[in-house]
Each structure stands twice: as structure tokens, then as C-alpha cells.
Design a protein around this motif. Structure first.
Motif, mmCIF file in Angstrom:
data_model
loop_
_atom_site.group_PDB
_atom_site.id
_atom_site.type_symbol
_atom_site.label_atom_id
_atom_site.label_comp_id
_atom_site.label_asym_id
_atom_site.label_seq_id
_atom_site.Cartn_x
_atom_site.Cartn_y
_atom_site.Cartn_z
ATOM 1 N N ILE A 1 0.820 -1.202 0.000
ATOM 2 C CA ILE A 1 0.000 0.000 0.000
ATOM 3 C C ILE A 1 0.857 1.257 0.000
ATOM 4 C CG2 ILE A 1 -1.396 1.412 1.575
ATOM 5 C CD1 ILE A 1 -3.340 -0.700 1.838
ATOM 6 N N GLN A 2 1.888 1.295 0.859
ATOM 7 C CA GLN A 2 2.714 2.495 0.925
ATOM 8 C C GLN A 2 3.486 2.724 -0.373
ATOM 9 O OE1 GLN A 2 3.058 -0.199 2.837
ATOM 10 N NE2 GLN A 2 5.202 -0.692 3.285
ATOM 11 N N THR A 3 3.801 1.617 -1.077
ATOM 12 C CA THR A 3 4.490 1.728 -2.360
ATOM 13 C C THR A 3 3.576 2.384 -3.391
ATOM 14 O OG1 THR A 3 5.366 -0.459 -1.773
ATOM 15 C CG2 THR A 3 6.030 0.455 -3.887
ATOM 16 N N ARG A 4 2.302 1.967 -3.385
ATOM 17 C CA ARG A 4 1.336 2.565 -4.307
ATOM 18 C C ARG A 4 1.054 4.018 -3.923
ATOM 19 N NH1 ARG A 4 0.586 1.185 -9.044
ATOM 20 N NH2 ARG A 4 -0.259 -0.913 -8.656
ATOM 21 N N MET A 5 0.914 4.271 -2.647
ATOM 22 C CA MET A 5 0.632 5.635 -2.213
ATOM 23 C C MET A 5 1.777 6.583 -2.547
ATOM 24 S SD MET A 5 -1.221 5.042 1.477
ATOM 25 C CE MET A 5 -1.652 6.759 1.657
ATOM 26 N N ALA A 6 2.998 6.048 -2.553
ATOM 27 C CA ALA A 6 4.168 6.876 -2.859
ATOM 28 C C ALA A 6 4.074 7.486 -4.252
ATOM 29 C CB ALA A 6 5.443 6.052 -2.725
ATOM 30 N N GLU A 7 3.278 6.871 -5.132
ATOM 31 C CA GLU A 7 3.089 7.410 -6.475
ATOM 32 C C GLU A 7 2.227 8.674 -6.452
ATOM 33 O OE1 GLU A 7 1.392 4.215 -8.672
ATOM 34 O OE2 GLU A 7 3.232 3.014 -8.681
ATOM 35 N N LYS B 1 3.346 1.814 9.792
ATOM 36 C CA LYS B 1 4.742 2.031 9.454
ATOM 37 C C LYS B 1 4.874 2.492 8.010
ATOM 38 C CE LYS B 1 9.219 1.837 10.062
ATOM 39 N NZ LYS B 1 9.925 2.817 10.933
ATOM 40 N N GLY B 2 4.016 1.936 7.158
ATOM 41 C CA GLY B 2 4.019 2.325 5.749
ATOM 42 C C GLY B 2 3.676 3.787 5.550
ATOM 43 N N MET B 3 2.775 4.294 6.361
ATOM 44 C CA MET B 3 2.412 5.713 6.278
ATOM 45 C C MET B 3 3.617 6.589 6.603
ATOM 46 S SD MET B 3 -0.767 6.256 5.380
ATOM 47 C CE MET B 3 -1.400 7.766 6.143
ATOM 48 N N GLU B 4 4.374 6.175 7.595
ATOM 49 C CA GLU B 4 5.575 6.930 7.969
ATOM 50 C C GLU B 4 6.600 6.905 6.845
ATOM 51 O OE1 GLU B 4 8.992 7.043 11.494
ATOM 52 O OE2 GLU B 4 7.299 5.641 11.620
ATOM 53 N N GLU B 5 6.768 5.742 6.208
ATOM 54 C CA GLU B 5 7.700 5.629 5.101
ATOM 55 C C GLU B 5 7.279 6.518 3.940
ATOM 56 O OE1 GLU B 5 7.915 1.561 3.984
ATOM 57 O OE2 GLU B 5 8.678 0.869 5.920
ATOM 58 N N CYS B 6 5.978 6.593 3.711
ATOM 59 C CA CYS B 6 5.455 7.348 2.582
ATOM 60 C C CYS B 6 5.491 8.857 2.819
ATOM 61 C CB CYS B 6 4.023 6.883 2.281
ATOM 62 S SG CYS B 6 3.293 7.656 0.811
ATOM 63 N N PHE B 7 5.060 9.271 4.007
ATOM 64 C CA PHE B 7 4.882 10.702 4.245
ATOM 65 C C PHE B 7 5.947 11.348 5.142
ATOM 66 C CE2 PHE B 7 0.596 9.105 3.259
ATOM 67 C CZ PHE B 7 0.365 9.871 2.126
ATOM 68 N N GLY B 8 6.818 10.528 5.732
ATOM 69 C CA GLY B 8 7.880 11.086 6.554
ATOM 70 C C GLY B 8 8.739 12.097 5.822
ATOM 71 N N PRO B 9 9.246 11.745 4.614
ATOM 72 C CA PRO B 9 10.098 12.683 3.881
ATOM 73 C C PRO B 9 9.403 13.979 3.489
ATOM 74 C CG PRO B 9 10.414 10.447 3.067
ATOM 75 C CD PRO B 9 9.222 10.410 3.986
ATOM 76 N N ILE B 10 8.184 13.907 2.985
ATOM 77 C CA ILE B 10 7.501 15.121 2.555
ATOM 78 C C ILE B 10 7.101 15.981 3.758
ATOM 79 C CG2 ILE B 10 5.127 14.199 2.473
ATOM 80 C CD1 ILE B 10 4.787 15.816 -0.149
ATOM 81 N N ALA B 11 6.804 15.335 4.889
ATOM 82 C CA ALA B 11 6.517 16.094 6.105
ATOM 83 C C ALA B 11 7.767 16.869 6.523
ATOM 84 C CB ALA B 11 6.075 15.166 7.227
ATOM 85 N N LYS B 12 8.919 16.212 6.451
ATOM 86 C CA LYS B 12 10.187 16.851 6.821
ATOM 87 C C LYS B 12 10.485 18.025 5.902
ATOM 88 C CE LYS B 12 15.009 15.768 7.891
ATOM 89 N NZ LYS B 12 16.040 14.680 7.938
ATOM 90 N N GLN B 13 10.183 17.873 4.618
ATOM 91 C CA GLN B 13 10.387 18.955 3.655
ATOM 92 C C GLN B 13 9.567 20.190 4.017
ATOM 93 O OE1 GLN B 13 9.547 17.510 -0.293
ATOM 94 N NE2 GLN B 13 10.957 15.774 -0.090
ATOM 95 N N ASN B 14 8.453 19.938 4.686
ATOM 96 C CA ASN B 14 7.568 21.033 5.090
ATOM 97 C C ASN B 14 7.770 21.431 6.547
ATOM 98 O OD1 ASN B 14 5.345 21.630 2.813
ATOM 99 N ND2 ASN B 14 5.911 19.459 2.722
ATOM 100 N N GLY B 15 8.905 21.014 7.108
ATOM 101 C CA GLY B 15 9.244 21.404 8.475
ATOM 102 C C GLY B 15 8.431 20.708 9.543
ATOM 103 N N LEU B 16 7.912 19.525 9.226
ATOM 104 C CA LEU B 16 7.063 18.802 10.175
ATOM 105 C C LEU B 16 7.618 17.404 10.425
ATOM 106 C CD1 LEU B 16 3.599 19.768 8.634
ATOM 107 C CD2 LEU B 16 4.575 20.695 10.739
ATOM 108 N N ASP B 17 7.238 16.822 11.532
ATOM 109 C CA ASP B 17 7.573 15.446 11.857
ATOM 110 C C ASP B 17 6.310 14.607 11.665
ATOM 111 O OD1 ASP B 17 9.372 13.357 13.327
ATOM 112 O OD2 ASP B 17 7.467 13.331 14.415
#
Length: 223
Positions: free
Chosen positions: A156-162, A188-204
């Protein structure tokens, strides 16, 4: 419970089956394992069944008809999502007196299964997408049959990453709710998917998802 070895309904390929608590395992065969459904199929009419499960309001839909609903499910975790979709797009209770639907937001479903033959309610999803193309989207992640461009199994997280940027933007709307039902690994998949973009926006992401939970916009039933 091992139901079938080297049959046509396998859900574990050769090398994927691991010993269960009883020590039974068939790593050299294709295997189908199941538990609850098989238990029910083995029963006879009139047998008593003890059923326990989650209670409370964790998985209730928001009352605002303009809410956006992101739904994540693995396997039979699609069951509550199906009830949501029937309310939003099918049942009479979700319709206005003139026949239009009360729901005005976007519903987006991500369903993960190991094999395509395990996909559920595809015909219903196709009907909703045909009738309400601006309000309904659905994506499948078939982990044992599909891979992404990097050769990774399609979870699921792989598909969501698209759709990371699109989903992230959608979650910034206070009317967007996330519903998750199925395997615990999705969190855990949600964290893998959205962790980087959250960090880009100054969020954890961990803190952000906790805040969504406090705002009653992040609904989870996993096991």
C-alpha cells in the motif's frame, strides 16, 4: 491453519511459507493458509459462535458531507470501507430527495492484497468511478504480482508513494479524514510514505499524525 498445499488457491509462493506455532510449514510448496473464514465454513447451522471486536466510534464517518475520505485497507480490512462507499454512493439513505448524493467530497481507496484474485468489490468500485469520476478514485497494490519502477514489491505504501504530493496536499485540508483497517504494518508504511515530505515542510510525520488523531481525522483499526 494450512488449508491447501500445491492447490489453485495458494496465497504463499514456494519459499514464503513459514512454520506456524505448531511447527507446521511447507517452504518447498505453494500453500494457502486461513483461519476465521475456514472455521466458519466448517460449522453447521445452529452452532454457537463467539464474536468479539472493536467497539466505539473510532471508525465512524464525519458528518460533514464535504469531507474528503482517504481509505487504506489490506485484505478483508476493506469491509468497513465498503459500507462507507455504499452510504456515499449507493444506498438510498445517502441520497437527497432529487436523487443526487448528499456526499460532496472526494473518496479515495487504496486496497492491498497479495494476489489479484484476492481483490474484493472491484465491480462496485468500477461502478462508482464510472458514475462519480470526480468524487471517487481507487488504487490496488498487489504485493506478489506487482512491482514499482525500482523493483520493489507493491505494498500500500508503495502505491501511495506514487501520489505522495497529491495525498499530502489533500491531508492539509481540515476536512480530510484518513481511515485505516487491516494489517498493522500500514502504520509504518504511512511513515515511510509521508515522513520525507513532512520533513520537507518542516514537520515530523509522527507528531503530525498524532495531531490528526487529536483532531479526530485519523482513524485506525489494525491488527
Amino acid at each position: 491453519r494450512v488449508v491447501e498445499v500445491d492447490g489453485e488457491h495458494s496465497n504463499r509462493d514456494v519459499g514464503e511459507d513459514k512454520p506456524d506455532k505448531a511447527g507446521t510449514g511447507f517452504p518447498d510448496n505453494k500453500v494457502y493458509r486461513g483461519v476465521c473464514s475456514n472455521h466458519i465454513c466448517d460449522m453447521t447451522p445452529g452452532d454457537d459462535v463467539l464474536i468479539t471486536g472493536p467497539t466505539g466510534a473510532e471508525m465512524l464517518l464525519p458528518e460533514d458531507p464535504e469531507s474528503n475520505i482517504i481509505m487504506l485497507a489490506t485484505g478483508t480490512g476493506i469491509a468497513p470501507m465498503r459500507s462507507y462507499l455504499r452510504l456515499l454512493f449507493h444506498d438510498a439513505v445517502g441520497a437527497n430527495s432529487d436523487g443526487t448524493r448528499k456526499f460532496k467530497g472526494l473518496a479515495w481507496v487504496f486496497l492491498g492484497v497479495p494476489y489479484s484474485k484476492s481483490l474484493l468489490y472491484v465491480d462496485e468500485h468500477s461502478t462508482y468511478q464510472s458514475k462519480y469520476p470526480d468524487q471517487f478514485r481507487f488504487e490496488h497494490a498487489v504485493s506478489r504480482e506487482q512491482k514499482n519502477a525500482a523493483g520493489q514489491k507493491m505494498y500500500i505504501q508503495t502505491r501511495m508513494a506514487e501520489y505522495t504530493e497529491e495525498l499530502w496536499e489533500l491531508m492539509q485540508c481540515p476536512k480530510t479524514h484518513v481511515y485505516m483497517c487491516g494489517l498493522k504494518g500500514m502504520e509504518k508504511g504511512m511513515e515511510e510514505c509521508f515522513g520525507p515530505i513532512a520533513k520537507q515542510n518542516g514537520l515530523d510525520w509522527t507528531e503530525y499524525s498524532k495531531q490528526m488523531k487529536k483532531d479526530e481525522r485519523y482513524h485506525v483499526e489494525v491488527y
